[in-house]
Design a protein around this motif. Structure first.
Motif, mmCIF file in Angstrom:
data_model
loop_
_atom_site.group_PDB
_atom_site.id
_atom_site.type_symbol
_atom_site.label_atom_id
_atom_site.label_comp_id
_atom_site.label_asym_id
_atom_site.label_seq_id
_atom_site.Cartn_x
_atom_site.Cartn_y
_atom_site.Cartn_z
ATOM 1 N N GLY A 112 0.829 -1.193 0.000
ATOM 2 C CA GLY A 112 0.000 0.000 0.000
ATOM 3 C C GLY A 112 0.864 1.243 0.000
ATOM 4 N N SER A 113 0.226 2.364 0.090
ATOM 5 C CA SER A 113 0.921 3.644 -0.014
ATOM 6 C C SER A 113 1.850 3.892 1.173
ATOM 7 C CB SER A 113 -0.106 4.783 -0.107
ATOM 8 O OG SER A 113 0.526 6.026 -0.041
ATOM 9 N N ARG A 114 2.946 4.616 0.883
ATOM 10 C CA ARG A 114 3.796 5.097 1.969
ATOM 11 C C ARG A 114 3.063 6.146 2.809
ATOM 12 N NH1 ARG A 114 7.373 3.467 -1.899
ATOM 13 N NH2 ARG A 114 9.381 2.611 -1.194
ATOM 14 N N ASP A 115 1.995 6.715 2.260
ATOM 15 C CA ASP A 115 1.188 7.699 2.991
ATOM 16 C C ASP A 115 -0.006 7.072 3.696
ATOM 17 O OD1 ASP A 115 2.809 9.801 2.061
ATOM 18 O OD2 ASP A 115 1.687 9.902 0.178
ATOM 19 N N ALA A 116 -0.078 5.742 3.683
ATOM 20 C CA ALA A 116 -1.204 5.066 4.333
ATOM 21 C C ALA A 116 -1.304 5.486 5.798
ATOM 22 C CB ALA A 116 -1.045 3.553 4.219
ATOM 23 N N GLY A 117 -2.535 5.572 6.279
ATOM 24 C CA GLY A 117 -2.739 6.057 7.643
ATOM 25 C C GLY A 117 -3.644 5.159 8.462
ATOM 26 N N ARG A 118 -4.524 5.775 9.218
ATOM 27 C CA ARG A 118 -5.343 5.038 10.189
ATOM 28 C C ARG A 118 -6.240 3.999 9.535
ATOM 29 N NH1 ARG A 118 -8.024 9.832 13.554
ATOM 30 N NH2 ARG A 118 -8.055 10.703 11.446
ATOM 31 N N TYR A 119 -6.675 4.265 8.306
ATOM 32 C CA TYR A 119 -7.566 3.315 7.629
ATOM 33 C C TYR A 119 -6.858 1.971 7.426
ATOM 34 C CZ TYR A 119 -10.954 1.542 4.214
ATOM 35 O OH TYR A 119 -11.891 0.795 3.556
ATOM 36 N N THR A 120 -5.630 2.035 6.913
ATOM 37 C CA THR A 120 -4.846 0.810 6.724
ATOM 38 C C THR A 120 -4.554 0.142 8.061
ATOM 39 O OG1 THR A 120 -3.813 1.398 4.618
ATOM 40 C CG2 THR A 120 -2.555 -0.040 6.068
ATOM 41 N N LYS A 121 -4.115 0.904 9.037
ATOM 42 C CA LYS A 121 -3.755 0.320 10.330
ATOM 43 C C LYS A 121 -4.950 -0.357 10.985
ATOM 44 C CE LYS A 121 -1.850 1.383 14.898
ATOM 45 N NZ LYS A 121 -1.292 0.023 14.954
ATOM 46 N N ALA A 122 -6.110 0.313 10.956
ATOM 47 C CA ALA A 122 -7.307 -0.260 11.577
ATOM 48 C C ALA A 122 -7.714 -1.554 10.885
ATOM 49 C CB ALA A 122 -8.449 0.753 11.549
ATOM 50 N N ALA A 123 -7.649 -1.557 9.549
ATOM 51 C CA ALA A 123 -8.027 -2.760 8.803
ATOM 52 C C ALA A 123 -7.071 -3.914 9.103
ATOM 53 C CB ALA A 123 -8.044 -2.457 7.309
ATOM 54 N N LEU A 124 -5.780 -3.641 9.080
ATOM 55 C CA LEU A 124 -4.793 -4.705 9.321
ATOM 56 C C LEU A 124 -4.883 -5.231 10.747
ATOM 57 C CD1 LEU A 124 -1.659 -3.370 7.404
ATOM 58 C CD2 LEU A 124 -3.250 -5.167 6.703
ATOM 59 N N ASP A 125 -5.072 -4.345 11.711
ATOM 60 C CA ASP A 125 -5.204 -4.792 13.098
ATOM 61 C C ASP A 125 -6.433 -5.682 13.258
ATOM 62 O OD1 ASP A 125 -2.939 -3.422 13.786
ATOM 63 O OD2 ASP A 125 -3.974 -1.736 14.728
ATOM 64 N N ASN A 126 -7.501 -5.327 12.568
ATOM 65 C CA ASN A 126 -8.731 -6.122 12.625
ATOM 66 C C ASN A 126 -8.532 -7.479 11.967
ATOM 67 O OD1 ASN A 126 -11.412 -6.968 11.132
ATOM 68 N ND2 ASN A 126 -12.042 -5.796 12.933
ATOM 69 N N PHE A 127 -7.943 -7.482 10.778
ATOM 70 C CA PHE A 127 -7.741 -8.743 10.061
ATOM 71 C C PHE A 127 -6.759 -9.648 10.795
ATOM 72 C CE2 PHE A 127 -8.484 -6.336 5.803
ATOM 73 C CZ PHE A 127 -9.812 -6.179 6.127
ATOM 74 N N GLY A 128 -5.693 -9.053 11.320
ATOM 75 C CA GLY A 128 -4.633 -9.837 11.934
ATOM 76 C C GLY A 128 -5.118 -10.699 13.085
ATOM 77 N N LYS A 129 -6.101 -10.221 13.816
ATOM 78 C CA LYS A 129 -6.633 -10.985 14.940
ATOM 79 C C LYS A 129 -7.327 -12.264 14.489
ATOM 80 C CE LYS A 129 -7.321 -6.742 17.607
ATOM 81 N NZ LYS A 129 -8.328 -5.799 18.159
ATOM 82 N N ALA A 130 -7.761 -12.305 13.219
ATOM 83 C CA ALA A 130 -8.497 -13.470 12.720
ATOM 84 C C ALA A 130 -7.702 -14.302 11.719
ATOM 85 C CB ALA A 130 -9.808 -12.998 12.064
ATOM 86 N N PHE A 131 -6.515 -13.868 11.368
ATOM 87 C CA PHE A 131 -5.691 -14.653 10.452
ATOM 88 C C PHE A 131 -5.220 -15.929 11.138
ATOM 89 C CE2 PHE A 131 -4.210 -10.781 7.798
ATOM 90 C CZ PHE A 131 -5.251 -10.977 6.908
ATOM 91 N N PRO A 132 -5.120 -17.033 10.401
ATOM 92 C CA PRO A 132 -4.579 -18.268 10.993
ATOM 93 C C PRO A 132 -3.117 -18.072 11.375
ATOM 94 C CG PRO A 132 -4.859 -18.509 8.617
ATOM 95 C CD PRO A 132 -5.520 -17.216 8.989
ATOM 96 N N PRO A 133 -2.651 -18.743 12.410
ATOM 97 C CA PRO A 133 -1.295 -18.502 12.919
ATOM 98 C C PRO A 133 -0.193 -18.921 11.972
ATOM 99 C CG PRO A 133 -2.316 -20.370 14.041
ATOM 100 C CD PRO A 133 -3.388 -19.726 13.237
ATOM 101 N N ASP A 134 -0.527 -19.701 10.930
ATOM 102 C CA ASP A 134 0.507 -20.147 9.996
ATOM 103 C C ASP A 134 0.528 -19.322 8.704
ATOM 104 O OD1 ASP A 134 -1.919 -21.038 9.037
ATOM 105 O OD2 ASP A 134 -1.188 -23.012 8.444
#
Length: 283
Positions: A112-134
């Motif tokens: 994603g963009s080098r200028d990515a901000g809270r939208y990217t962070k919020a989405a990744l934090d949300n997804f990361g909690k549900a991603f499989p550990p492998d």
């Protein structure tokens, strides 16, 4: 001399030249069905060796030392990632630091963009909690979305691979020094560039093909219409990777690229399951 050493020597001599020159040796190796341990004299009649002999001889001493380094992977080695060989102009040599087994895992590239901000962070934090550990997260250690992707992976205990546009002994951007060290300790650093190589603009573009090649899927979080992230996504599409994109409001510049990807056929992502449902079929 074995083919492994010859490939390292060739790469050291050619990596600053055009891709066509860098890769012209591989069809000969493949045609003759040579492996990493094959005798390089099997290529003695190939004119390309004679044509580049002075450049190769200049790298012979360094290549001899590096040939015994287990952290270096050549395309002829059995642990070279098979899917990386599917991309145009695959790297002949990979320099690595960390857990090389991650190259054989199921991977999601996040760009994603080098200028990515809270939208990217919020989405990744949300997804990361549900991603499989492998699920291994692959990105480029740049500012913005790349940094957020690696930090999310480390925070969630997910494996992560950083593909660098410079030698592994260089840090760019400088503020990611601690993050780069953390990835080397718990994940994997990868570069096609030998130690001592500084980043250049064209090396970031070249690096993108490796990110796409290592990935089973590519997620673009925020991107302008003309950006390196879209280059990575298009490379993924061209090589049969699953491509995902975060939708945005139509009037957001950093959403123009992801919305265009969705319009072109990328899967819009609203939850982690939108990604994992597509990647579950890969081993």
């Amino acid at each position: 001399m074995q083919i492994r050493k010859l490939l390292i020597m060739w790469h050291l001599a050619m990596f600053t030249k055009e891709w066509q020159t860098e890769n012209e040796i591989w069809p000969e190796i493949a045609l003759r069905q040579l492996t990493a341990t094959s005798d390089a004299r099997a290529l003695a009649d190939w004119p390309g060796l004679a044509a580049h002999r002075p450049a190769l001889e200049n790298q012979q001493r360094l290549a001899l030392r590096l040939a015994h380094d287990p952290s270096i992977i050549t395309r002829a080695d059995p642990d070279y990632p098979p899917r990386l060989g599917e991309i145009p102009q695959p790297p002949l040599v990979l320099f690595t630091a960390g857990n090389r087994d991650l190259l054989q895992t199921r991977t999601l590239a996040v760009v994603g963009s080098r200028d990515a901000g809270r939208y990217t962070k919020a989405a990744l934090d949300n997804f990361g909690k549900a991603f499989p550990p492998d699920l291994t997260i692959v990105s480029g250690l740049a500012s913005g979305a790349d940094t957020m992707a690696h930090e999310m992976a480390l925070a969630q205990g997910l494996p992560t691979i950083a593909v660098l546009a410079n030698g592994l002994d260089r840090v760019y951007p400088a503020h990611n020094r601690q993050l780069q060290a953390g990835i080397a300790a718990g994940g994997l650093l990868v570069s096609e560039y030998p130690p001592g190589t500084w980043p250049m603009p064209y090396r970031f573009v070249a690096r993108n093909r490796i990110i796409a090649g290592l990935a089973h899927g590519v997620l673009v979080t925020e991107a302008r219409l003309k950006s390196g992230s879209l280059i990575t996504a298009n490379m993924g599409l061209e090589t049969g990777r699953e491509v995902f994109a975060l939708p945005r409001d139509f009037d957001q510049p950093l959403g123009a690229g992801t919305n265009a990807l969705i319009q072109a056929g990328a899967k819009p992502v609203m939850s982690a399951r939108d990604i994992t449902d597509e990647l579950q079929y890969f081993d």
